[in-house]
Every structure is written in structure tokens, then in C-alpha cells.
Motif scaffolding. Structure first.
Motif, PDB file in Angstrom:
ATOM      1  N   ALA A   1      -4.846  -4.945 -10.815  1.00  0.00           N
ATOM      2  CA  ALA A   1      -4.074  -4.002 -10.005  1.00  0.00           C
ATOM      3  C   ALA A   1      -4.800  -3.668  -8.706  1.00  0.00           C
ATOM      4  O   ALA A   1      -6.016  -3.462  -8.682  1.00  0.00           O
ATOM      5  CB  ALA A   1      -3.816  -2.719 -10.796  1.00  0.00           C
ATOM      6  N   GLY A   2      -4.033  -3.624  -7.627  1.00  0.00           N
ATOM      7  CA  GLY A   2      -4.577  -3.192  -6.346  1.00  0.00           C
ATOM      8  C   GLY A   2      -5.357  -4.237  -5.591  1.00  0.00           C
ATOM      9  O   GLY A   2      -5.972  -3.926  -4.569  1.00  0.00           O
ATOM     10  N   THR A   3      -5.346  -5.486  -6.045  1.00  0.00           N
ATOM     11  CA  THR A   3      -6.138  -6.518  -5.364  1.00  0.00           C
ATOM     12  C   THR A   3      -5.299  -7.385  -4.432  1.00  0.00           C
ATOM     13  O   THR A   3      -5.847  -8.191  -3.687  1.00  0.00           O
ATOM     14  CB  THR A   3      -6.839  -7.430  -6.386  1.00  0.00           C
ATOM     15  OG1 THR A   3      -5.847  -8.070  -7.208  1.00  0.00           O
ATOM     16  CG2 THR A   3      -7.782  -6.623  -7.260  1.00  0.00           C
TER      17      THR A   3
END
Length: 279
Positions: free
Chosen positions: A17-19
């Protein structure tokens, strides 16, 4: 003899997540990396390892609860990796799962009759004599009072609730039973009773059992074969006694060294093997 359940080069990746950026794809975490194993009918294969080793994810891939990133799963020679619809429904009948927390998998608002016969309703299978009679028969098979089918899950102990989960899994006559840390939340004496129940049922029904556990003392009691996992990979596979008495991989030896020694002959075998490794 062809394997009842065969996994070949299983890989499961999850996005981190968030990459992900506007021009960059999301990074991925590889939870299972090129895992292969075979399970025969009437056999118990234990997948063992520490938390985060990938054993439970492997079990979910093998039972088609989640999709593989790559690799294949064969059930009695049939590739089930991409099955959908009615074909996948039949896989659900043949491969049943018993989960770690018995209460989280039992609907607290349903009576035991509804819970145990749920797979039969889902599979649209007949229930001779009605749902209550079928549930009573299954309750009796797992060592519970058949007259308690009208109770709710909260009226049972943890061990009894797990027996209910096993009864539900048996309702559709599975060929493979996947036990995902099925006894880890139970007291030691209750663990032993559930293990004895599973062994008795396996002798009667002949199903293969994929047993996920981190407790090697439990594995020693139930497994036919053992596959040791760490960091998403299988590092050692073999017959139970061979793996326990003559571990080949350093990780396996570390796992065994952390187990409390209850049986003197087990400890003696471990020490002899440790001395051979040093020499």
C-alpha cells in the motif's frame, strides 16, 4: 500413486500500500515463493514455520480461497487453479477448511443446526430426514451431544466450538481437509482431544489433511509428512520422523531447538544429530 492434492511452484504477491506513483507501479510483497508439495489420500502433510512464513497463505492458495499469482494446484489430477462457477463450487465441496478461531467462523446468531448444515444448503445437497437430523448425526460423529443442535455458539467451550467447525466441514464429504492452525487457540488437553478426533475421522473417511501449524509438538502427534517453511519458501520436506530426528536445514534445527523437550528419546535423537552436524 498420483497425489490427491498437488501444488506446483505456487507464488503469491500482494501489492504494498502507498508505493504506487503516477508513473511507477506499486511495489509487491512476495508472501509465497515457488512452493511445491504433494498430499496423498489418508495422509497428513503439516506445513510448519514461524508466523509470517507463508504457510497460511499457501493453504489458502491450495484451497482456492485466494487466487495464485503463478503456479498451479491440481486436485486428483485436475488443474483447479483457474476454475470458476459450478466447477469451483465442486472444488469447495471437496476441499473444506477448519479455521484457527472457532468462534469467529461460527455465526453467533445462528443455531448449531443452521451452522453445520450451511455447506449442504450452499451446495444444494439433499438432507435426508431434515437439517436437524443431519446436524445431530454430525454432532455425534465429532463427540458432541446431538441434543445440543438448537443451542448457539456462545453456549459452547472453545474445544466444543472447534468440533462444531469440524462437523460443518465434514457435512459435504470432503476429500481434503485444510486445518489452518486449528488447535493453536486451544488448551493443551483440548488440543490432544481434537488431534485424536481428526486422526479417527481420517481413518474412517480417508481424506487427506493439510495441517498448518507453528507448534512442532502438535505436528509430531498428527503429521505423516512435514514441509518446513520460512520467508515464503519450503526449505525442507520429508517423513515426519526423518525431519524431526534428522533435520537437514539450519532453520529446521532452530525450530526444533526451541521446542520444550517432553519425550527423552526425542531429545536424545536431537542431540545425536546436533553432534553429527558439528563434527
Amino acid at each position: 500413486m498420483s497425489a490427491l492434492l498437488k501444488a506446483t511452484d505456487l507464488v503469491k504477491e500482494f501489492p504494498v500500500a502507498g508505493t504506487a506513483g503516477l508513473f511507477t507501479p506499486a511495489k509487491k510483497f512476495t508472501a509465497v515463493d515457488q512452493v511445491s508439495f504433494e498430499l496423498q489420500a489418508g495422509q497428513t502433510l503439516a506445513l510448519v514455520g514461524e508466523s509470517g512464513s507463508g504457510k497460511s497463505t499457501t493453504a489458502r492458495l491450495a484451497s482456492r480461497l485466494i487466487d495464485v499469482t503463478s503456479g498451479t494446484v491440481h486436485l486428483d489430477g485436475q488443474d483447479i487453479t483457474s476454475l470458476q462457477g459450478a466447477d469451483l463450487l465442486e472444488v469447495r465441496r471437496q476441499v473444506q477448511v477448519v479455521f484457527q478461531d472457532p468462534f469467529s467462523s461460527l455465526n453467533p446468531r445462528h443455531k448449531i443446526t443452521q451452522i453445520i448444515t450451511a455447506p449442504l444448503r450452499y451446495q444444494k445437497r439433499p438432507m435426508p430426514g431434515g437439517a436437524r437430523k443431519v446436524a445431530q448425526g454430525l454432532m455425534e460423529r465429532v463427540g458432541l451431544n446431538p441434543e445440543h443442535v438448537d443451542r448457539f455458539p456462545s453456549q459452547f467451550s472453545g474445544g466444543q466450538a472447534q468440533r462444531i467447525g469440524i462437523a460443518r466441514a465434514l457435512a459435504v464429504g470432503p476429500r481434503v481437509l485444510v486445518c489452518d492452525e486449528a488447535v493453536s487457540a486451544l488448551d493443551v488437553s483440548v488440543q490432544a482431544a481434537i488431534i485424536n478426533l481428526l486422526r479417527d475421522l481420517q481413518r474412517e473417511e480417508g481424506f487427506g489433511c493439510l495441517f498448518i501449524a507453528h507448534d512442532l509438538a502438535v505436528v509430531r502427534q498428527i503429521a505423516t509428512r512435514v514441509a518446513v517453511m520460512t520467508a515464503g519458501q519450503v526449505v525442507e520436506t520429508g517423513e515426519r520422523d526423518e525431519v524431526f530426528d534428522h533435520p537437514q536445514h539450519e532453520y529446521t534445527r532452530k525450530l526444533l531447538a526451541a521446542v520444550p523437550r517432553i519425550r527423552p528419546e526425542w531429545e536424545a535423537a536431537r542431540r545425536r544429530n546436533a553432534e553429527k552436524v558439528k563434527s
